[in-house]
Design a protein around this motif. Sequence first.
Motif, PDB file in Angstrom:
ATOM      1  N   THR A 116     -41.041   9.709  73.955  1.00  0.00           N
ATOM      2  CA  THR A 116     -41.962   9.427  72.854  1.00  0.00           C
ATOM      3  C   THR A 116     -43.122  10.422  72.867  1.00  0.00           C
ATOM      4  N   LYS A 117     -43.082  11.350  73.822  1.00  0.00           N
ATOM      5  CA  LYS A 117     -44.182  12.312  73.926  1.00  0.00           C
ATOM      6  C   LYS A 117     -43.689  13.707  73.607  1.00  0.00           C
ATOM      7  N   PRO A 118     -44.148  14.288  72.512  1.00  0.00           N
ATOM      8  CA  PRO A 118     -43.681  15.623  72.131  1.00  0.00           C
ATOM      9  C   PRO A 118     -43.953  16.634  73.244  1.00  0.00           C
ATOM     10  N   GLY A 119     -42.946  17.436  73.561  1.00  0.00           N
ATOM     11  CA  GLY A 119     -43.156  18.484  74.558  1.00  0.00           C
ATOM     12  C   GLY A 119     -43.080  18.013  75.994  1.00  0.00           C
ATOM     13  N   LEU A 120     -42.699  16.763  76.209  1.00  0.00           N
ATOM     14  CA  LEU A 120     -42.525  16.265  77.575  1.00  0.00           C
ATOM     15  C   LEU A 120     -41.189  15.546  77.661  1.00  0.00           C
ATOM     16  N   MET A 121     -40.482  15.770  78.759  1.00  0.00           N
ATOM     17  CA  MET A 121     -39.161  15.159  78.888  1.00  0.00           C
ATOM     18  C   MET A 121     -38.793  14.952  80.354  1.00  0.00           C
ATOM     19  N   HIS A 122     -38.134  13.835  80.639  1.00  0.00           N
ATOM     20  CA  HIS A 122     -37.541  13.647  81.963  1.00  0.00           C
ATOM     21  C   HIS A 122     -36.214  14.402  81.970  1.00  0.00           C
TER      22      HIS A 122
END
Length: 405
Positions: free
Chosen positions: A103-109
């Motif tokens: 749900t956070k643009p530019g962040l990913m697991h």
Amino acid sequence: MRLLDLHHGIFRHIVPFHAELTALRRDLHAHPELGFEEVRTSARVVEALKLARVDEIHTGIAKTGVVAVIRGRRHDSGRAIGLRCDMDALPMREENDFAWRSTKPGLMHGCGHDGHTTMLVGAARYLAETRRFDGTAYLIFQPGEEGFGGAKAMIDEGLFERFPAQAVYAMHNWPHLPAGHVGVAPGPMMAAADRIEITVTGKGGHGAHPHLAVDPVLVAAHIITAAQSLVSRNVSPFDQAVVSICAMQGGDVGAMSVIPRQVKLVGTVRSFRSQVQDMIEERLGRLVESVAMGLGASATLDYQRIYPATVNSPREAQFAADVAASLVGEDHVVRHLPPSMGAEDFAFMLQVKPGAYLRIGQGREVADSSGFLHSSRYDFNDEILPLGAALFAALVEQAMPLSPH
Ligand SMILES: [Zn+2]
Ligand SMILES: [Zn+2]
């Protein structure tokens, strides 16, 4: 899936909370956080650890790090082991479209640390409920693995003085290994990762009159080529190393006839043995300076050691392989997994404690788009959550067995 058919007692205990673990994993996946900023993640971990009724919860170690203490039914053996997971996500854009996408643009697991965290939470719950061991388990939820050196930060803040584990174990999911398999090696698992930055300085001028200039672009080209001789001509064929120049910057693509004054090269060196690492640092420095000098320019090398090599201690690696075999069967354990040239900051913990870093297979039987680590379509395979939790827990039970009476 085959994993759930296993009859080991640990599975019978853990499988009933598989759905809850999956929900936690997907919640963490939807809310990724960068290294040392895992505020929500560590709050979720603390909440889960409280529900699991662990004995002690310590927060704020290296900012967002958490350690849970679980004592066995007996703990007079004096034995203690550490289990470590990483909690951070990557600064990248997710291209998945399932419901639990970031749900956070530019962040990913994109590396599955959401899964590692959840597996350790699962182990905490099992261990706190059963306590079938004689000793103390320290569950280490580490911040900032992806280039931040969170493991080192926790050690520098007294991790092993406060929680004196005699050995430490960690595991990382591995898409190349089928789910239900575990891989380990009695030595190097991951390479040392160093960053190199070479600055070549010449004398700028007009491209039509190169004899009045000293061209750093030409010098950089010779350095790039010569650097490839380090591994092929200096490193023993029985050792492994990589030198990669991955970025170069000089001049202006809009200026076809301007010879720049300076060129920068950036790259990485990977190796497993410190002698090889020392040799490459020393020879690359000399090579850079002398190639430049031979062509009338000057050049400097800035060599930064980021992560050391991740090297398992043989005894603990063999023990961990035996524990894995007790869960999944000998035919699902790879005991001599070839090392990867990637790097991992659990290396810092293995520098001060014996222990082992394991790979837990997460490849799916049906090929899909789950992709490799750090791919924008990667996702952790929730099917392996019970196995990961069981493996962490079994390491504790088998390293610190209750005496039979
Ligand atoms: Zn990663
Ligand atoms: Zn990772």
